[in-house]
Every structure is written in C-alpha cells, then in structure tokens.
Design a protein around this motif. Structure first.
Motif, PDB file in Angstrom:
ATOM      1  N   ARG A   1      20.063   7.697   7.370  1.00  0.00           N
ATOM      2  CA  ARG A   1      19.349   6.702   8.182  1.00  0.00           C
ATOM      3  C   ARG A   1      18.640   7.363   9.353  1.00  0.00           C
ATOM      4  O   ARG A   1      17.523   6.981   9.714  1.00  0.00           O
ATOM      5  CB  ARG A   1      20.320   5.625   8.663  1.00  0.00           C
ATOM      6  CG  ARG A   1      20.632   4.558   7.615  1.00  0.00           C
ATOM      7  CD  ARG A   1      21.343   3.374   8.234  1.00  0.00           C
ATOM      8  NE  ARG A   1      22.686   3.725   8.678  1.00  0.00           N
ATOM      9  CZ  ARG A   1      23.761   3.650   7.883  1.00  0.00           C
ATOM     10  NH1 ARG A   1      23.658   3.243   6.633  1.00  0.00           N
ATOM     11  NH2 ARG A   1      24.955   3.979   8.359  1.00  0.00           N
TER      12      ARG A   1
ATOM     13  N   GLN B   1      15.457   8.959   8.072  1.00  0.00           N
ATOM     14  CA  GLN B   1      14.458   7.925   7.793  1.00  0.00           C
ATOM     15  C   GLN B   1      13.858   7.373   9.079  1.00  0.00           C
ATOM     16  O   GLN B   1      12.640   7.188   9.189  1.00  0.00           O
ATOM     17  CB  GLN B   1      15.088   6.805   6.981  1.00  0.00           C
ATOM     18  CG  GLN B   1      15.493   7.213   5.572  1.00  0.00           C
ATOM     19  CD  GLN B   1      16.271   6.124   4.844  1.00  0.00           C
ATOM     20  OE1 GLN B   1      16.698   5.142   5.458  1.00  0.00           O
ATOM     21  NE2 GLN B   1      16.460   6.276   3.544  1.00  0.00           N
ATOM     22  N   GLN B   2      14.703   7.116  10.054  1.00  0.00           N
ATOM     23  CA  GLN B   2      14.225   6.561  11.325  1.00  0.00           C
ATOM     24  C   GLN B   2      13.264   7.511  12.019  1.00  0.00           C
ATOM     25  O   GLN B   2      12.256   7.077  12.592  1.00  0.00           O
ATOM     26  CB  GLN B   2      15.418   6.229  12.224  1.00  0.00           C
ATOM     27  CG  GLN B   2      16.221   5.031  11.753  1.00  0.00           C
ATOM     28  CD  GLN B   2      17.579   4.916  12.423  1.00  0.00           C
ATOM     29  OE1 GLN B   2      17.960   5.755  13.265  1.00  0.00           O
ATOM     30  NE2 GLN B   2      18.333   3.895  12.071  1.00  0.00           N
TER      31      GLN B   2
ATOM     32  N   VAL C   1       9.926   7.366  10.087  1.00  0.00           N
ATOM     33  CA  VAL C   1       9.244   6.096  10.360  1.00  0.00           C
ATOM     34  C   VAL C   1       8.650   6.105  11.767  1.00  0.00           C
ATOM     35  O   VAL C   1       7.518   5.669  11.988  1.00  0.00           O
ATOM     36  CB  VAL C   1      10.214   4.911  10.178  1.00  0.00           C
ATOM     37  CG1 VAL C   1       9.604   3.621  10.741  1.00  0.00           C
ATOM     38  CG2 VAL C   1      10.559   4.732   8.712  1.00  0.00           C
ATOM     39  N   ALA C   2       9.417   6.610  12.730  1.00  0.00           N
ATOM     40  CA  ALA C   2       8.932   6.653  14.114  1.00  0.00           C
ATOM     41  C   ALA C   2       7.686   7.517  14.230  1.00  0.00           C
ATOM     42  O   ALA C   2       6.756   7.192  14.970  1.00  0.00           O
ATOM     43  CB  ALA C   2      10.032   7.174  15.033  1.00  0.00           C
TER      44      ALA C   2
ATOM     45  N   THR D   1       4.874   5.401  12.863  1.00  0.00           N
ATOM     46  CA  THR D   1       4.639   4.208  13.681  1.00  0.00           C
ATOM     47  C   THR D   1       3.882   4.533  14.958  1.00  0.00           C
ATOM     48  O   THR D   1       3.068   3.728  15.432  1.00  0.00           O
ATOM     49  CB  THR D   1       5.977   3.528  14.026  1.00  0.00           C
ATOM     50  OG1 THR D   1       6.631   3.168  12.800  1.00  0.00           O
ATOM     51  CG2 THR D   1       5.772   2.275  14.861  1.00  0.00           C
TER      52      THR D   1
ATOM     53  N   GLU E   1       1.215   1.374  13.345  1.00  0.00           N
ATOM     54  CA  GLU E   1       2.397   0.511  13.310  1.00  0.00           C
ATOM     55  C   GLU E   1       2.595  -0.135  11.942  1.00  0.00           C
ATOM     56  O   GLU E   1       3.720  -0.211  11.437  1.00  0.00           O
ATOM     57  CB  GLU E   1       2.284  -0.576  14.386  1.00  0.00           C
ATOM     58  CG  GLU E   1       3.529  -1.430  14.505  1.00  0.00           C
ATOM     59  CD  GLU E   1       3.466  -2.381  15.686  1.00  0.00           C
ATOM     60  OE1 GLU E   1       4.351  -3.251  15.782  1.00  0.00           O
ATOM     61  OE2 GLU E   1       2.541  -2.257  16.511  1.00  0.00           O
TER      62      GLU E   1
ATOM     63  N   GLY F   1       3.978   2.353   9.538  1.00  0.00           N
ATOM     64  CA  GLY F   1       5.384   2.599   9.836  1.00  0.00           C
ATOM     65  C   GLY F   1       6.284   1.504   9.299  1.00  0.00           C
ATOM     66  O   GLY F   1       7.361   1.761   8.753  1.00  0.00           O
ATOM     67  N   GLU F   2       5.836   0.248   9.421  1.00  0.00           N
ATOM     68  CA  GLU F   2       6.612  -0.876   8.899  1.00  0.00           C
ATOM     69  C   GLU F   2       6.718  -0.806   7.382  1.00  0.00           C
ATOM     70  O   GLU F   2       7.768  -1.088   6.806  1.00  0.00           O
ATOM     71  CB  GLU F   2       5.966  -2.195   9.326  1.00  0.00           C
ATOM     72  CG  GLU F   2       6.092  -2.480  10.826  1.00  0.00           C
ATOM     73  CD  GLU F   2       5.338  -3.727  11.240  1.00  0.00           C
ATOM     74  OE1 GLU F   2       4.646  -4.323  10.376  1.00  0.00           O
ATOM     75  OE2 GLU F   2       5.433  -4.106  12.426  1.00  0.00           O
TER      76      GLU F   2
ATOM     77  N   SER G   1       9.185   1.925   6.453  1.00  0.00           N
ATOM     78  CA  SER G   1      10.540   1.441   6.698  1.00  0.00           C
ATOM     79  C   SER G   1      10.991   0.501   5.580  1.00  0.00           C
ATOM     80  O   SER G   1      12.132   0.589   5.094  1.00  0.00           O
ATOM     81  CB  SER G   1      10.604   0.721   8.049  1.00  0.00           C
ATOM     82  OG  SER G   1      11.899   0.225   8.300  1.00  0.00           O
TER      83      SER G   1
ATOM     84  N   PHE H   1      11.808   2.496   2.436  1.00  0.00           N
ATOM     85  CA  PHE H   1      13.137   3.098   2.524  1.00  0.00           C
ATOM     86  C   PHE H   1      14.233   2.065   2.266  1.00  0.00           C
ATOM     87  O   PHE H   1      15.260   2.366   1.646  1.00  0.00           O
ATOM     88  CB  PHE H   1      13.347   3.735   3.900  1.00  0.00           C
ATOM     89  CG  PHE H   1      12.638   5.050   4.099  1.00  0.00           C
ATOM     90  CD1 PHE H   1      12.505   5.957   3.068  1.00  0.00           C
ATOM     91  CD2 PHE H   1      12.115   5.387   5.344  1.00  0.00           C
ATOM     92  CE1 PHE H   1      11.873   7.181   3.257  1.00  0.00           C
ATOM     93  CE2 PHE H   1      11.485   6.606   5.553  1.00  0.00           C
ATOM     94  CZ  PHE H   1      11.358   7.497   4.499  1.00  0.00           C
ATOM     95  N   ALA H   2      14.018   0.841   2.749  1.00  0.00           N
ATOM     96  CA  ALA H   2      15.026  -0.198   2.581  1.00  0.00           C
ATOM     97  C   ALA H   2      15.123  -0.662   1.133  1.00  0.00           C
ATOM     98  O   ALA H   2      16.214  -1.028   0.662  1.00  0.00           O
ATOM     99  CB  ALA H   2      14.696  -1.384   3.491  1.00  0.00           C
TER     100      ALA H   2
END
Length: 245
Positions: free
Chosen positions: A84, A87-88, A91-92, A95, A99, A102-103, A106, A109-110
């Motif tokens: 996680r 991944q974060q 994504v950051a 983003t 943005e 980035g969403e 995310s 990944f989910a």
C-alpha cells in the motif's frame, strides 16, 4: 517488452483502459511518475550498487573478473502494508501533476492486482515477483523494449542472461536492502513501473499512436540511463546488457 508474448501483458490491456495513457499528452504523466522521488531513489540505488556498471565500463568494457557482491537473500514475503505504501507513493507522484490521472491510478490499484497478473505473464520467462533480482531484471527489460520500440520480446537466452548479469552485479548489502520490507518496497516500485510502461506501450502500439510511442520511448530511455544503462551504446545478448563493439 512487447508482444503476443510481450510478457503476455495483453491480458492486462484487454480490461485495463487507463486514461492516464490514453492520449499523447499522457506520456508526460508517465514522465512525472518516472521522475518521482521513489523512482529517483531506486535509480540511484541501482547505479551506485552495481559491482560493474555496463554503462560506465569504458569503450573496451570491464577488464578482469569483478568481485562478487556480498551474499544476501534477495527474496521477500509480501507485506500488504508495504505494498500500500508503494502504491500511495506512485499515486501521489501522478496526482501532483494530474489529479484525475492520480484518481484513476488509485482506482486501478484498488480493482486489480497488477503484480499477480504480471506474475502469471512472467512465469514462462523464469521471472517472478518476490525477488529483488527479478524485479531489477523485469524493469530493465520493460524499459529496454519501450526505448527500442520493440514489438517482439527478446530471446529467452537474452532474458536469462540479463537476469544472471543482475544477480552477479547487484550488491543488495551495499544497497542496504537488508530487511524484507526494504526489499519489497524497492522491488515493487520497479515492478509497478515496468507493468505500467508495458501497458502504456501496448495501448500506443495497438492504436498506432506514433507520437505516444516515441514519447514513451524517450521516457524509457531516460529511465534506463538513470538506472545505469545507456540503450544507445548497448545491446542485449545472452550475456545481458553489453557495450556495442
């Protein structure tokens, strides 16, 4: 590494349509991801802790036998918390520049376990996640394919040679990859980059989007140079990446 076999990543592209890579401008989003702090760190680690750096051997290559890197376990057991974190960070990085992209990353990944799907594709090449040496090899091969604009995968002998070269030259101890968590974070940062580049290249090739193909190729070339390989001066052989004669 592209394909019918292109590490068989078409299985991913069939149901993953990332807006992140849907337009020529999206190559810049990949640039932002590749230039993130996390990637800068792994590139620096790769450059600094290869016993022999093929990109810097000189015109005649390395002379003599390089010292073997200190023995250290290259494997790790997956910790969901470390994954996680990786991944974060990725994504950051996206983003900060886009943005919406980035969403979408995310959400991807989910919804999907990209690394597990990559494992299924990579198994026939003798490569897998859970191992730092394999991750470095996968990353370099993916960037090499994109930088060279390849539409077929390298020969199996070249993939094996690249893996053996990494195993004999990358010093995990010097790189301070001395805990499973450090090994996992380092390796999975590379794996996600490789998979995302592979997906982006596949989509660009399928749509015959030469502008994006070229932009991704430049990004991949920059990533290779940052990690210690110069694709303009090298070739991929059964001995791995070697300087052209």
């Amino acid at each position: 590494m592209l394909d019918r076999n292109r590490l068989k990543m078409r299985v991913l592209a069939a149901f993953l349509a990332l807006p992140l890579f849907a337009t020529p401008a999206a190559a810049q989003d990949w640039n932002n991801l590749a230039a993130s702090e996390a990637m800068n760190q792994v590139h620096a680690t790769m450059r600094q802790h290869m016993i022999v750096n093929p990109a810097e051997e000189g015109e005649n290559g390395a002379r003599g036998t390089p010292p073997a890197p200190a023995r250290m376990d290259a494997t790790y057991r997956v910790d969901p918390n470390v994954r996680r974190t990786v991944q974060q960070k990725l994504v950051a990085a996206v983003t900060r520049q886009n943005e919406a992209a980035g969403e979408e990353l995310s959400a991807t990944f989910a919804r999907h376990d990209l690394i597990a799907m990559g494992d299924r594709a990579l198994s026939s090449f003798g490569l897998r996640s859970g191992d730092v040496i394999d991750a470095v090899t996968i990353y370099r091969l993916a960037m090499w394919g994109a930088a060279k604009g390849l539409t077929t995968p390298p020969p199996r002998s070249a993939i094996t040679g690249a893996r053996m070269q990494t195993a004999s030259t990358f010093d995990l101890a010097a790189a301070r990859l001395d805990t499973p968590a450090r090994r996992q974070e380092f390796a999975e940062t590379l794996l996600y980059q490789a998979i995302l580049m592979d997906l982006a290249s596949e989509q660009a090739q399928k749509s015959r989007d030469q502008v994006t193909i070229d932009a991704l190729g430049r990004s991949a070339r920059q990533a290779l140079v940052a990690s210690g390989l110069n694709p303009d001066r090298m070739q991929l052989t059964s001995r791995g990446f070697i300087l052209e004669r």
